[in-house]
Every structure is written in C-alpha cells, then in structure tokens.
Scaffold this motif. Structure first.
Motif, mmCIF file in Angstrom:
data_model
loop_
_atom_site.group_PDB
_atom_site.id
_atom_site.type_symbol
_atom_site.label_atom_id
_atom_site.label_comp_id
_atom_site.label_asym_id
_atom_site.label_seq_id
_atom_site.Cartn_x
_atom_site.Cartn_y
_atom_site.Cartn_z
ATOM 1 N N MET A 44 0.845 -1.198 0.000
ATOM 2 C CA MET A 44 0.000 0.000 0.000
ATOM 3 C C MET A 44 0.875 1.241 0.000
ATOM 4 S SD MET A 44 -2.800 1.232 2.833
ATOM 5 C CE MET A 44 -3.919 -0.102 2.420
ATOM 6 N N GLU A 45 0.566 2.181 -0.872
ATOM 7 C CA GLU A 45 1.302 3.429 -0.934
ATOM 8 C C GLU A 45 0.943 4.289 0.268
ATOM 9 O OE1 GLU A 45 1.652 7.128 -4.045
ATOM 10 O OE2 GLU A 45 1.443 5.099 -4.839
ATOM 11 N N LEU A 46 1.949 4.738 1.006
ATOM 12 C CA LEU A 46 1.733 5.488 2.226
ATOM 13 C C LEU A 46 1.317 6.916 1.914
ATOM 14 C CD1 LEU A 46 1.887 5.496 5.305
ATOM 15 C CD2 LEU A 46 4.316 6.074 5.118
ATOM 16 N N ALA A 47 0.139 7.325 2.408
ATOM 17 C CA ALA A 47 -0.361 8.683 2.211
ATOM 18 C C ALA A 47 -0.207 9.443 3.519
ATOM 19 C CB ALA A 47 -1.825 8.659 1.786
ATOM 20 N N LEU A 48 0.632 10.472 3.518
ATOM 21 C CA LEU A 48 0.928 11.229 4.726
ATOM 22 C C LEU A 48 0.478 12.670 4.598
ATOM 23 C CD1 LEU A 48 4.509 10.108 5.844
ATOM 24 C CD2 LEU A 48 2.309 9.427 6.798
ATOM 25 N N GLY A 49 0.066 13.244 5.744
ATOM 26 C CA GLY A 49 -0.275 14.651 5.800
ATOM 27 C C GLY A 49 0.282 15.279 7.055
ATOM 28 N N ILE A 50 0.122 16.585 7.145
ATOM 29 C CA ILE A 50 0.622 17.304 8.309
ATOM 30 C C ILE A 50 -0.518 18.047 8.992
ATOM 31 C CG2 ILE A 50 2.930 17.580 7.326
ATOM 32 C CD1 ILE A 50 2.172 20.526 6.725
ATOM 33 N N MET A 51 -0.349 18.255 10.300
ATOM 34 C CA MET A 51 -1.280 19.063 11.078
ATOM 35 C C MET A 51 -0.449 20.100 11.841
ATOM 36 S SD MET A 51 -4.051 17.930 14.000
ATOM 37 C CE MET A 51 -5.117 17.046 12.879
ATOM 38 N N PRO A 52 -0.228 21.265 11.235
ATOM 39 C CA PRO A 52 0.615 22.272 11.898
ATOM 40 C C PRO A 52 -0.024 22.762 13.196
ATOM 41 C CG PRO A 52 0.297 22.767 9.571
ATOM 42 C CD PRO A 52 -0.683 21.698 9.926
ATOM 43 N N GLU A 53 0.823 23.054 14.177
ATOM 44 C CA GLU A 53 0.339 23.679 15.394
ATOM 45 C C GLU A 53 0.070 25.157 15.113
ATOM 46 O OE1 GLU A 53 2.998 23.148 18.610
ATOM 47 O OE2 GLU A 53 2.755 20.965 18.713
ATOM 48 N N LEU A 54 -1.079 25.633 15.534
ATOM 49 C CA LEU A 54 -1.404 27.037 15.336
ATOM 50 C C LEU A 54 -0.558 27.914 16.257
ATOM 51 C CD1 LEU A 54 -5.286 27.104 14.957
ATOM 52 C CD2 LEU A 54 -3.566 27.256 13.183
ATOM 53 N N SER A 55 -0.182 29.064 15.713
ATOM 54 C CA SER A 55 0.586 30.034 16.484
ATOM 55 C C SER A 55 0.034 31.416 16.169
ATOM 56 C CB SER A 55 2.073 29.957 16.122
ATOM 57 O OG SER A 55 2.253 30.257 14.755
ATOM 58 N N ALA A 56 0.638 32.435 16.732
ATOM 59 C CA ALA A 56 0.138 33.793 16.517
ATOM 60 C C ALA A 56 0.170 34.176 15.047
ATOM 61 C CB ALA A 56 0.936 34.788 17.348
ATOM 62 N N ASP A 57 1.131 33.656 14.319
ATOM 63 C CA ASP A 57 1.197 33.914 12.874
ATOM 64 C C ASP A 57 0.750 32.671 12.115
ATOM 65 O OD1 ASP A 57 3.321 32.386 13.601
ATOM 66 O OD2 ASP A 57 4.777 33.379 12.269
ATOM 67 N N ALA A 58 -0.386 32.128 12.529
ATOM 68 C CA ALA A 58 -0.841 30.821 12.044
ATOM 69 C C ALA A 58 -0.948 30.739 10.524
ATOM 70 C CB ALA A 58 -2.191 30.481 12.683
ATOM 71 N N GLU A 59 -1.574 31.759 9.908
ATOM 72 C CA GLU A 59 -1.781 31.664 8.462
ATOM 73 C C GLU A 59 -0.453 31.581 7.726
ATOM 74 O OE1 GLU A 59 -3.354 33.780 10.384
ATOM 75 O OE2 GLU A 59 -5.520 33.659 10.025
ATOM 76 N N THR A 60 0.485 32.459 8.084
ATOM 77 C CA THR A 60 1.766 32.484 7.381
ATOM 78 C C THR A 60 2.543 31.201 7.603
ATOM 79 O OG1 THR A 60 1.871 34.879 7.562
ATOM 80 C CG2 THR A 60 3.938 33.734 7.114
ATOM 81 N N LEU A 61 2.663 30.769 8.856
ATOM 82 C CA LEU A 61 3.435 29.571 9.156
ATOM 83 C C LEU A 61 2.790 28.341 8.522
ATOM 84 C CD1 LEU A 61 5.700 28.094 10.594
ATOM 85 C CD2 LEU A 61 4.264 27.977 12.646
ATOM 86 N N THR A 62 1.464 28.230 8.660
ATOM 87 C CA THR A 62 0.783 27.066 8.092
ATOM 88 C C THR A 62 0.942 27.028 6.576
ATOM 89 O OG1 THR A 62 -0.834 27.084 9.878
ATOM 90 C CG2 THR A 62 -1.437 25.895 7.880
ATOM 91 N N ALA A 63 0.855 28.188 5.920
ATOM 92 C CA ALA A 63 1.027 28.220 4.467
ATOM 93 C C ALA A 63 2.442 27.812 4.079
ATOM 94 C CB ALA A 63 0.706 29.611 3.936
#
Length: 623
Positions: free
Chosen positions: A1-20
């Motif tokens: 099975m091909e491994l499908a991975l994702g990420i769940m960034p921790e939110l911070s004060a600059d959440a939008e920029t860091l997450t992007a």
C-alpha cells in the motif's frame, strides 16, 4: 500500500503564514494533506479562525489536500456554550471554503491522526485503515522528516499522486495498469496539469486519463491500454481544435499526440517534408517559409496537423493548390491492434486511400510526408461589408467566387442580421505577388455590400497562419459542446440563397461560412481519395446553440446539398455517413474497417461502424 501522509501544523500567533509555509513545503515534498485545526478556547491562538487559515493555505498551494477541524468539533452541540461551534455556521463556513479551495477541501474525519514524531512502522500500521495519516508538526524539520519517509516509500515508476488526487480518479479505468512507458507523463484529474489537457478549443471535457505518447512505440502502448478499456470513451488528439472530433470526453481515455510535433525537410529537390501529427499549421508554415514553400491548411494556424490531414483540408490555398490531403505522399500509422504501418500509393494503398478523408477511423497517425508547393508572397485581405439584402449578397458571392481565377480563394463568414443589416466578413488569399493582380481579383467582391473596413497587403503565408494565438501551458479552455452542421453546395442558386437567408434571419445560427472549392480541388478524380466530393462549388458550415433545432432547420435545406464535410459536423447520427461518403466509398471504407479495426476501437469520432449500415442505424435507434 502506498503510504499517504499529511501534516497538522500547530497554530501560532502567525498561524496563516506559518501554516502556508509548511503546506508549501509539504506539497513540494509529495505529501497528501494539510489539516488546519481550531485552537482551544483558553489557548493563545483561540481567536484564529481555522477556515480563514484553510483558505490562506489554498491560495498558497496548488494541489495538496486541505482538511479543517473546527475548534470544539469533537464536542456535542448543546446550545449553552457561547464558544461551541454552531452546526449551521460550520456548514456555511464549509461551503464558503469549498468555493475557494475546490475539490481539494477534504471533509473532516477522512484521515487518521498519528502521534507527533511517529516512525515509519507506526505510520504504516495506521495507514492500513486506507485513510491518509496526519502527523502533528511544529516546523520545517518535522515536515522534512515526513517527506523523507514518503520519498523512501514512493513508487518505482511513474509519479506519486496524493491521496486526494487518487480520490478524483474515474471509475472504470485501471490506473495501476498504465504502461510504464507512459506513466511519467500521464495526466489524471487530480494532477496539476489536468486543466490544461481536459478540454479542447471548442469542447469542454473531463477525461479520466490523458496519455501523452512521444514515439510510435508509446502510441502502441497507449492503444493497448485503450483496448483494455473499450467500456469508456476514447479520444485521439493532435491540436485539440476539431469541431466534430471527440478529442476529449467525460470519464474516458484521451491519447494526445501533441508532443509529436517535429517538422523536417526530407528532400529539398522534391520539396518533400515530414511532419508530426502534433504540430500546428502555424508551426508548419514557419518551418517551410525559409525555403519559399507552403502547404495549404485550412484557415487557422492553431489547428493541429493530425486531424486536418486525415479529413481533407479545405483551405485558403485550396483553389490554387488543392486540398491538404492531395499533397500527402506517405503516412505512418499505428493501427488498432498496435501494428505500425507505412501507407503510400505502393504500400498498403487501400489504407493510404482511406486515410485521405476518413483517417480517424483507421489508426493514430504518427507522421505525414507531404510534397509541398512553391509559394512566395501572396495577397491577403480581410474585408468587412454591410448589406441590407443578405439573400442578394449570397447570390452575388456565388457568382463572383465561382468565376474567380483559381489563384483566388475567398471565404465568406456571416451570422444573425442586426436591425435589418448583415455583416459579411471576407478572408481572401490571391496567390500572386503582384499588387495589381490582387486588386483586380478582389474588386468584384466589393459588390456584396457597403465596404466598412478593409485590410489588404502582400505577405507570406507563414504570417497569415501566424495570426493564430499560441496555445500556452494552460492549454485550451473550451466549454460545453459545439453545435455545427456542414454540407457541400453544388452552386448558390436563387433558391439556395433564399433559404439560407431565411435560416440566418431566424436568429438561430450565429456563425455561417462559405468556403469556395473548384480549381485545383476539382482536378483530382473523385475515386483517388476517400474524400470524394470534388465537384461542389462550396463547402458550407453553420453553428448554433441547440443541436435538435439546428438539425431541423438544416434538414429543410437538404435539397440544395450534395454531401457533407465531416470535420465540421456534430450530427453523428449514422445516416450522416451516407452524406459524407457516397455509397461505393462507404462500402469500401466499411470493408477496410472490418480489416483494420474490426472491434471498432476508433469509434468516438465520425464513426464508420464495421457492421453493415442497417445494423448501425438499428443500434442507434435502440440506444
């Protein structure tokens, strides 16, 4: 099975920029998903809206899947906590985000969350659920670790596709069976290139798979895949400009030979050239011009060679130099069974005859050899005239265009009258470098109406074809389905002009074109090619918005017609075959179809069914 991975960034004060930033890193590394979660009520980031962060990620990335977990989503809604998410509001937020993110937005709970720092074995065990595995991350180093795991686990051939992309695959297609020679360049609905290859010039499409061969061997591999998928549509595409040709589809396979576009001179003394099917006529004209040569090719340089060179080619040099197919000396094809053949007057002469007029039914052309013409400067004109009597103007055009010397070809385009007036556009080539000759040839056409705009000059054929817009990396963006009818017109009689004027005054036809024939086109005997309509004076095309309505109106004009040109007709009822091909020609074509494509692999075009005609009509009526 091909491994499908994702990420769940921790939110911070600059959440939008860091997450992007982390999402871009994950996308570039081949990860499948980025999940944005709402913060707890007592956290420093409690005021950050996960839906806003998700849209920010959508704008910063192109293909990675995006999931959202609203704050408090795991708690039941009691209506007493002012901080708890209201289901109706969450639903509305989801709809708004989906409008901006499109199919990349993944519904909640369609993933498994792994512990931060989980290793390869633990991730693989969680992946047994069949869902993407999402890992909490804090920074770029955490993302890089997951990218390394995916890279080590990637497929041996082809390209790795995210779980979101694989979820967009269409039913009925065995994607795992794509030939190894085509896997790296194949395009699926979830791929970044998909929008550039899904539609053609006039027709919207949503194919399940686009195969892009670059060699005859790869074409054979593509057709082997198509033979295993006869339950889905099959399109063959060169330039993607055809009106009647089904070079795209919904849920099927498309074989796109656009990358086979080389133009080379084989024998300068004979003016013999070899052209790939994916070249456009604009490219061909530019390549031939340094030698003082040209090859007649319709009226628009953006058209691909493959479709036109197997149908006929009624162009602006037609009366002076004949149809495009009249210059064909050899064609290389891959047949339905994967066999590569070279057809000439001496080798496979029956196939060579059939390809010149009905070629889409017999194979995928991989190269053409043409003997081209010496063509220097020509007179080129675009004239706009207004008339209050379109019937009289059509009749006069028929007289002038038919009487013109064969060095002159003038196309007429008109449409719906406006406030009692009709606009006539004339597109003309006079194959002469003498300005006086050009003026002399064009002057009689000014009788069609009041001249309101003119553009006339001496130029090269390459510059005329070069007026076509280039198709960039974003591809074509056609929408819907073209509605078009075509016919050959022996002459523009007073009765034909009257009935045509009534058709135009109905307002149901927005485009109407007359292409003069005769001259060199009529020099070739009718039996020489499968294109058998050599004697009509004109080829006529009309486009509307409703197929049934246009068919009904066109049928009322049928008494004026003698056959049709299959490249411009979207009425694919089996009886249209009898218009496109006279009975002896159709009988011969059907016999050849039984020999070269007995299973009717090449069926999704202007199809010649290998069964006899009555069976084909009966099947259509029962469908």
């Amino acid at each position: 099975m091909e491994l499908a991975l994702g990420i769940m960034p921790e939110l911070s004060a600059d959440a939008e920029t860091l997450t992007a930033d982390l999402a871009r890193q994950a996308e570039a590394g081949g990860l499948d998903l980025v999940v944005v979660r709402g913060a707890d009520a007592d956290a420093d980031t409690a005021g950050i809206d996960p839906w806003t962060a998700a849209v920010w990620v959508a704008g910063a990335t192109e293909s990675i899947g995006i999931g959202v977990v609203p704050a408090g989503a795991s708690e039941p809604f009691a209506g007493t906590d002012p901080e708890a998410p209201v289901p109706a509001v969450v639903d509305k937020a989801w709809e708004s985000a989906a409008l901006l993110a499109g199919p990349r937005l993944v519904a909640g709970s369609r993933w498994v969350v792994a512990p931060a720092g989980a290793g390869r074995a633990e991730l693989a065990a969680l992946a047994e659920s069949g869902l993407p595995v999402v890992v909490p991350v804090r920074d770029g180093a955490d993302v890089a670790r997951l990218v390394d795991i995916v890279a080590a686990d990637g497929p041996v051939g082809g390209r790795r596709r995210t779980g979101v992309a694989r979820a967009l695959r269409r039913a009925g297609i065995d994607y795992d069976a794509v030939p190894a020679s085509l896997a790296a360049t194949a395009v699926e609905p979830g791929d970044r290139e998909y929008l550039a290859v899904s539609s053609n010039y006039l027709r919207g499409g949503a194919p399940g798979l686009v195969l892009r061969p670059e060699t005859p061997e790869q074409v054979a591999d593509a057709l082997a895949f198509a033979r295993a998928h006869t339950h889905v549509p099959l399109g063959v595409r060169s330039g993607g400009h055809g009106v009647s040709g089904r070079s795209t589809n919904d849920g099927g396979v498309v074989v796109d030979v656009g990358r086979m576009n080389r133009v080379e001179v084989l024998d300068e003394a004979r003016r013999l050239v070899r052209i790939g099917p994916g070249a456009t006529w604009k490219q061909v004209a530019a390549a031939l011009d340094p030698y003082g040569w040209a090859l007649g090719s319709g009226d628009y340089g953006g058209v691909g060679v493959g479709g036109l060179a197997t149908a006929g080619g009624i162009g602006l040099l037609g009366r002076a130099h004949g149809l495009t197919i009249d210059h064909l000396r050899a064609v290389e094809l891959v047949l339905a069974d994967g066999t590569a053949v070279r057809a000439t007057r001496d080798d496979h002469p029956d196939l060579f005859w059939a390809v010149r007029g009905a070629g889409a039914n017999f194979g995928v052309a991989t190269a053409f050899e043409f003997e081209v013409d010496d063509v220097g400067e020509v007179g080129w004109a675009k004239l706009s005239l207004v008339t209050t009597d379109i019937e009289k103007s059509l009749l006069r055009f028929g007289e002038v265009a038919t009487a013109a010397p064969r060095d002159t070809t003038v196309f007429l385009v008109t449409g719906r009258p406006r406030q009692g007036q009709s606009m006539i556009q004339l597109y003309a080539i006079v194959d002469s470098p003498d300005p006086q000759v050009v003026v002399e040839r064009l002057t009689p056409f000014l009788d069609l109406g009041a001249l309101v705009q003119q553009e006339a000059y001496l130029t090269r054929y390459k510059d005329i074809m070069g007026q076509a817009a280039d198709v960039g990396p974003d591809g074509h963006h056609g929408q819907g389905e073209p509605v078009s009818r075509s016919a050959f017109l022996p002459a523009i009689t007073p009765e034909a002009a009257h009935d045509t004027a009534e058709l135009l005054r109905s307002g149901r036809v927005f485009f109407y074109e007359l292409r003069p024939m005769g001259g060199a086109i009529a020099d070739v005997p009718a039996h020489e090619t499968a294109f058998a309509h050599r004697t009509p004076a004109f080829q006529v095309t009309a486009m509307g918005a409703d197929q049934d309505d246009l068919d009904a109106r066109w049928d009322r004009l049928a008494r004026h017609f003698d056959g049709l040109y299959l490249s411009f007709d979207t009425d694919l009822r089996p009886e249209r075959l009898h218009d496109a091909f006279p009975p002896p020609v159709l009988t011969r074509l059907r016999d050849l179809k039984r020999r070269y494509d007995p299973e009717n692999l090449f069926r999704d075009n202007f199809n010649i069914d290998p069964r006899d005609g009555s069976d084909a009509v009966r099947a259509s009526e029962e469908a």
